[in-house]
Structures are given as structure tokens and as C-alpha cells.
Design a protein around this motif. Sequence first.
Motif, PDB file in Angstrom:
ATOM      1  N   GLU A 146      82.899  -0.094  87.912  1.00 30.09           N
ATOM      2  CA  GLU A 146      83.645   0.615  89.301  1.00 30.09           C
ATOM      3  C   GLU A 146      82.950   0.588  89.962  1.00 30.09           C
ATOM      4  O   GLU A 146      82.774   1.565  91.223  1.00 30.09           O
ATOM      5  N   LEU A 147      81.453  -0.179  90.327  1.00 33.45           N
ATOM      6  CA  LEU A 147      80.535   0.238  91.408  1.00 33.45           C
ATOM      7  C   LEU A 147      80.562  -0.396  92.715  1.00 33.45           C
ATOM      8  O   LEU A 147      80.642  -1.747  91.846  1.00 33.45           O
ATOM      9  N   TYR A 148      80.755   0.140  94.055  1.00 33.00           N
ATOM     10  CA  TYR A 148      81.352  -0.523  94.777  1.00 33.00           C
ATOM     11  C   TYR A 148      79.630  -0.771  96.280  1.00 33.00           C
ATOM     12  O   TYR A 148      78.679   0.767  95.589  1.00 33.00           O
ATOM     13  N   THR A 149      79.562  -1.094  97.026  1.00 35.93           N
ATOM     14  CA  THR A 149      78.285  -1.595  97.619  1.00 35.93           C
ATOM     15  C   THR A 149      79.231  -0.547  99.256  1.00 35.93           C
ATOM     16  O   THR A 149      79.730  -1.519  99.463  1.00 35.93           O
TER      17      THR A 149
ATOM     18  N   PHE B 175      85.332   7.779  95.746  1.00 37.80           N
ATOM     19  CA  PHE B 175      83.869   7.188  95.023  1.00 37.80           C
ATOM     20  C   PHE B 175      84.187   8.624  94.321  1.00 37.80           C
ATOM     21  O   PHE B 175      84.576   9.893  95.135  1.00 37.80           O
ATOM     22  N   SER B 176      83.829   9.021  92.786  1.00 35.07           N
ATOM     23  CA  SER B 176      83.536  10.115  92.322  1.00 35.07           C
ATOM     24  C   SER B 176      82.213  10.481  92.571  1.00 35.07           C
ATOM     25  O   SER B 176      81.535  11.890  92.426  1.00 35.07           O
ATOM     26  N   SER B 177      80.950   9.837  92.540  1.00 37.38           N
ATOM     27  CA  SER B 177      79.731   9.992  93.365  1.00 37.38           C
ATOM     28  C   SER B 177      79.677   8.036  94.024  1.00 37.38           C
ATOM     29  O   SER B 177      79.479   7.502  94.160  1.00 37.38           O
TER      30      SER B 177
ATOM     31  N   PRO C 224      88.806   6.465  89.191  1.00 40.55           N
ATOM     32  CA  PRO C 224      90.062   5.677  88.399  1.00 40.55           C
ATOM     33  C   PRO C 224      90.971   6.217  89.611  1.00 40.55           C
ATOM     34  O   PRO C 224      91.458   6.626  89.872  1.00 40.55           O
ATOM     35  N   GLY C 225      91.514   4.640  89.143  1.00 36.46           N
ATOM     36  CA  GLY C 225      93.334   4.205  90.422  1.00 36.46           C
ATOM     37  C   GLY C 225      92.287   3.658  91.169  1.00 36.46           C
ATOM     38  O   GLY C 225      93.949   3.219  92.090  1.00 36.46           O
ATOM     39  N   ARG C 226      91.416   3.637  92.677  1.00 39.44           N
ATOM     40  CA  ARG C 226      91.350   3.631  93.394  1.00 39.44           C
ATOM     41  C   ARG C 226      90.810   2.293  93.889  1.00 39.44           C
ATOM     42  O   ARG C 226      89.996   1.900  92.522  1.00 39.44           O
ATOM     43  N   THR C 227      91.131   1.607  94.682  1.00 38.37           N
ATOM     44  CA  THR C 227      90.546   0.529  95.296  1.00 38.37           C
ATOM     45  C   THR C 227      89.460  -0.057  96.141  1.00 38.37           C
ATOM     46  O   THR C 227      89.393   1.562  97.319  1.00 38.37           O
ATOM     47  N   ALA C 228      89.173  -0.178  96.582  1.00 38.93           N
ATOM     48  CA  ALA C 228      87.279  -1.036  97.372  1.00 38.93           C
ATOM     49  C   ALA C 228      88.647  -1.013  98.782  1.00 38.93           C
ATOM     50  O   ALA C 228      88.362  -0.577  99.751  1.00 38.93           O
ATOM     51  N   SER C 229      90.077  -0.679  98.685  1.00 38.05           N
ATOM     52  CA  SER C 229      90.544  -1.854 100.081  1.00 38.05           C
ATOM     53  C   SER C 229      91.069   0.059 100.441  1.00 38.05           C
ATOM     54  O   SER C 229      90.496   0.164 102.085  1.00 38.05           O
ATOM     55  N   GLN C 230      91.905   0.513 100.051  1.00 40.58           N
ATOM     56  CA  GLN C 230      91.918   2.052  99.671  1.00 40.58           C
ATOM     57  C   GLN C 230      90.481   2.799 100.297  1.00 40.58           C
ATOM     58  O   GLN C 230      90.919   3.521 101.637  1.00 40.58           O
TER      59      GLN C 230
END
Length: 802
Positions: A51-54, A82-84, A218-224
Amino acid sequence: MRYALRSLLKSPGYTVIALVTLALGIGVNTSMFSLVDALLFRAAPFPQSEELYTLTTTTRQGKNNDFSYLEANEIRSKTTAFSSITTFTRDFSAVAEPGQPAERLNGILASAELFTTFKVQPQLGRAFTAEETVPGRSQVVILAYSFWQQRYGGDPGVLGKVLRIDGETHTIIGVMPASFEYLFLWGNASFWRPLTYTPDQQRIRSYRILQLIGRMQPGRTASQAAAELAPLASVQEKDFPQDYAGLRYRVEALRDALMDDASRKISWMLLSLSGFVLLIACANLANLQLARATLSAREFAIRAALGASRRRLIGQQLTESLLLAVVGGGLGLLLALWVNNLLEANITINGRAGALALPISQGVLAATIFASVLTGILFGLVPAWFASRTDVNSTLKSQSRGSTTGRGHHRMRQFLVVAEVCLALVLLAGAGLMQRGFASMLVKKTGWDTGRILTGVLPMPESRYETPEKRIEFFRRIESRLTALPGVESATLATSLPLWSYGNSRQILSEGQSANANATLPSAFHVMVTPSYFATLGIGLVEGRNFAADVKASDPQQVVINDALAKQFWPGKSAVGQRLGTIQNGQTTWAEVIGVVRSIESAADFGNPRTLFHVYKPAVQEPWSWIRFAVRSANPAVLTDSVKRAVAEVDADLPADEVLTVDQFVTRQQHNLIIVANLLGGFALLGLVLASVGIYGVISNLVAQRTGEFGIRLALGAKPADVLALVLGHGLKLTAIGLALGLAGAYGLGRFLISIMPRVVYMDPLSLAGTTLVLLAVAALACWIPARRATKVDPMEALRAE
């Protein structure tokens, strides 16, 4: 299976050679599986790390991983994906316990969201809060587990003790768990502290030192998430066209973002080339199997005459091959464990050896089993097929060893020899190109005196050197103290040195150009230097003059440029006296060009620089809190300790860091690449040995099959030299075809290596010719030994056998 085992035990020589070959081929591949798995696929050691993204950006100037305070706040306000989101930056701090001298340590300054984003809490003590990220309340620190163990012996009573960090007292409030020390992300961080912002950071949009990592909802994507930030990119590009031309936000999975393209390509290259070793091993074993099938042709014919089906004959051969492959795979697993231990002890991550663990994971074990089974099928299927096609009548009638194999059988063996030579040459050429490239890095002409320079870094805490005046005074005192050291010819300070890649590029323009044409404006690296910079580094002056020794912050803006920039902007005329514009924070600043110096190259960077243009500016007119020093001496290595003491005398809480000669710096930067080159060299040597054994085996079998023919030739008057030439010619013809194909493959590999390391690897005809001659000589020797044996055939014995 029992019959296959008995058959192998009856041929101990063949069995041992096959097992050793398989162990080597499968072992190196298993080890490379482990390396690629650790570098490219192993999950980060955080809960729900997927779930971690830069967040990063791309503009027409290239990719950017860093953000300013203003940019980070704008991003936070425009995304809900992002939640955080954690904001952090790396910190180089002077750390000391009360009454002890300071030492330079790496740390992390992070926002309070750090612990919720990564879902990790301190193992001991507590996390810092949002209230503690305010200036004046941020004097708390959380230790890394390894630092806690090394400095305090794992004492749980460490809570409440104090550390002096950059001259300020900080209270230890916690210890992070060992699993949180992720070198790919944090580097050699010894602690985490609350992130606060200076007035300059809050005001200047281009003050980019922050990195952003978020935990996806949850349910979200990098492209979104990237799509959410697209409107912000449009607004920023419209409001600040010089800074954000072509701006696009990118959201990448944390694991993918931490590995740069060059490292990823090198990892895949090593795995691919280790596969070459396995292919050579397969070709070798297939040749051995074909030789055995030739000798057993009469047995197969009898079996077929007694009713054995083709399927049964193929199955029996494949059973033997798979049995060898499984046992060889087990031995290869043991070899891989040994190789992995060597790699673990030698590969460094952020300068720390032994930090990369290479266990045989379940995925790697599955890959090894698959490789073993596939290898058994590959080297067993073709010989089994030829054995099953034996002509029963002709084989049973014939007693001649030379008449038991068909034309297809011989062609297949010749094809395998050609393939072995081709793959071996590709490996040898790749290793030769890399080794010569690394050797040339240490002696390459960079345009400055790399052999006489000692360097170091002095990052100043902005909390103590908060004004330009304080920084300028510190520059003066440090430079004066270093210059006064015995054995020092001169000393200088600069924001960057040509060691690796410069980090500060700005768009530039000449008079007559419009700043609105930002899409076509070039950029140049900007380096703030003291006047002794060019003399200390040995950078020659082409025209004009250097900065005055007493240049002041209030003096008119003046710059020195490199000759590449001068030729680009003012071709055919003098650049001295021209005006150069620099775009920063949306504003254009004009300066007079007072001098032109030689263009220089970095000593250790193996990639192409973003720009070839350099602009030098007096440090007093733009004093940074990050500064490097360089000391010129006939023997710079002996000055290391005295330089560190001199810096400590000026400021005991600001120890010099990374005090190295240029050669030491280059060697350190090349360390892992040299390991890569050595691995490739090992693959090449292994491929050479296997190919040589394969050639020897084919020619030896040829001699054995044609013993009767050679006897007849000798009996009819042929000279031993004629027989020698016949056998040698056959072997060298196959070798020549393999070399021709291998040269094409070596050229392709060379172009690939150049694309990764353009300043290290270059197409070297001498290296390619040398490796080709080495392989040709080894192949000639492998052919000559059995060919010489053919010349000693006794005609009477050969004819009696017929």
C-alpha cells in the motif's frame, strides 16, 4: 529409475562430469535468482507494504524525487487517495554525548505521520507527535535499533538520556524495531527526528529537499492518485512556467521507486548472462549424452528389435537425464549458498557491507527446481530422440564404430559446439569490456587534478548558521585553517565538487533570448565556489579572469563559465563581458561573465550528465548551508587526520564527513560495480571452461568413431600431419562459425552496457580481439589434443578392429 541409477554408476567419469557441470550451471543461476529477488521483488519490511507509494514528478528538465515545503502542502491539499502522507528528508548531523567529541551521523527528519504511514511504532518508548514538529519543541530523538545496540548495548534505560545533535540537546524518547532499518529507503540512518522548517524553506518554492511517501486508501490505485494531481500540475505549470514546464505527477510503488533503472538493468543482465552459463552447460551435457547414445546405439537397436517402443526408449533416456539434473540441482543449491555468502559479505548498500541478505527463499527454491527439471529435459531430449530413431537393421548388421550415427546426429553435435563457442565469447567480451572500463575510470582524463585532492563534506545546521553572514564567516575561517596546514598547497570550498553528479541545475539564457521560451532554454549546473576553487582543483583558465580574492556579497553579480557553455552561447567570439541570465524561483538574475575555464568531467559518475554546461558563482553571493571542501597536496591521503582536527578546531560540533581522496571516492563508488564485473568475469571463465570441455569432447568422440578410417588413411600413405590437419580443421571450422556469431552477440551486449554506463563502458576493438583470440587459442588446444591422438593410430590395430 533403478536402471537409470545403475547405468550412471557404471559410467562414473561421465556421471561426475555431468554433475559438476550441472552444479556449476544451476548454482550460479540460483545465486542470481536470489540477487534479483532481493533487489527487485522482495517486499519492503513494513506492514502491508504493497500500500506504500512514493510521489515524484517529471518535467521537460527530467525526473525529480524531491519537493519543497510549498509543493508538499499543495499536494496534501489536493489528493484524497492516501490515508496518510509522510514528508521526510535525510539529515547529516554532528552527534555527541555530553563530554564527548562529535561525530557525523546520518539521520532522518520526518513529519509526525511517519508512524501511521508505515504502521510501525517504536519498540521501546514512544513516537514523536505533531506538536513536537514545531521549532523550539522538536528536541527529541528516536534511535535506530542498530545504533541503540552499538552505542548503548541495548540498554532499556536509554530513554530520557540526552544526545547533543548539531550543538543542541535532544532527549531520547524511543527506539525503532530492527525491521524498520530499511537501507534502500533510510540509508545508514542512526535516528529519526521531528521535521521542522526554516523561514527559507517555507518561503522558497525551489528549496526542494523533501520526499513524500503515502499509504494508499483501500480500493484506490496509483493511476487514480496521479489523476487527482493532474489539475494541480496544470495550475502550477500555468503560474510558474519556468519551473514546471511539462509537469506531470507520478505515483510509484515504493519497492519499484527505490531501485534506479541502471541497477534494475544490471540485475537482469546478470541473471540473463548466468543463463548463458546454464545454456553452455546444457549444450555440453547434450554432447556427452549424444556421445553415449552413439556408443549405445547397438543396445538401443536390440531393445527396439525386442519390442521397445520409441516412447519407451525416449522415456528411459529422459529418466537418466532428469535424475542427473535433480542431483546436480541439489549440488548447485549448495554452491549457491556459498556464492550468496560471498556476495552478502562484499555487496554494500549505502556504504554498509553485509547489509543485503540473500537467503534461498521459497520462490528461489521453486525457480531452482524448475531450472533443474528444465535443464534435464533440455540436455536429455535431443539425444533421446536421436537414440529412438536408430535404424535397427543397419545397426545390428554393422560392427563399425564409425557407422552407428547418422548425418542429423553429427549436425546436432556441431550445432551445440557452435552455440557453446558463441555464448562463451559473449560472456568473455562483456567481462573484458567492463573490466577495461573500470580500470580506465581510475586513470581517465577528467580535466582536473584528481590525484592531488583530498575532499570532504561540511553540512551546516541551519538552526545555528541561519544567516548568510554567519555562513560566510564560517567559510572564511575553515578555508583559512585548512590552507595553513603543513603540506597543504591550497584549499577551497564549494557547494559541489566534480566527484559524482552535480545536483543544482538551473535554466539559463543570454541577452536577446526570452524567458517565456522556457521549453527551449538549456540548463546549467550552478556551483558556488570560493576564489581559490580553480587553482586548487587545477582547472585551467581559457580566457578572462577568476573571482577576486576579496569578492563581497554586495558586489555586482559575476560568474565564470566553462568553455562548452561559452561555445554554445557565443560561438566564434569572446564570452568575457557578456551577460548570462539564470532563472530561479520564476525570476531571471543577470550576471557578467568574467572568465571561461576548461570543461571538466566528474571522476566517478558512470551516467550521462543532464547538462554539459557549468556556471560558477562566488559562494559569498549565495552561501549554502551544504558545503564541501577540497585540499590540494602532493600527498593528500596523509592529511586526513589533520584535516579532521582542523575542522574540529573551528567548530567542535561540526565534524568533517566523507574525508577521502578522489581515488578513494572513485573506488568506493565503483565497489558494487566491480563486484558485478567480477561476477561477469566468473561467468565468462566458467563458460570458457565448459565450452572448451565441449569442444574437446566432440573432437575426442569424432576421433574415436573414425579410428578405422584414420587407420586406413595411414595405411594407404597419409602422413600424420594430414590426419592432424583433418581433425584440427574440423574443430576450428566449428569454432570459427561460433566466433563469428559470438562477435555479433558481443557487440549487442556492449551496446547494452554502454546504455547503462556510458562513461565507463565503450566499444573496445582491442578488448574484443583479445577475448576472441583467447577463446580461439583455447579451442585450438581442445582440438589439438585429440587430433594428436588420431595421428598415433596404429593402422594394424585399427584394421584388425574393423
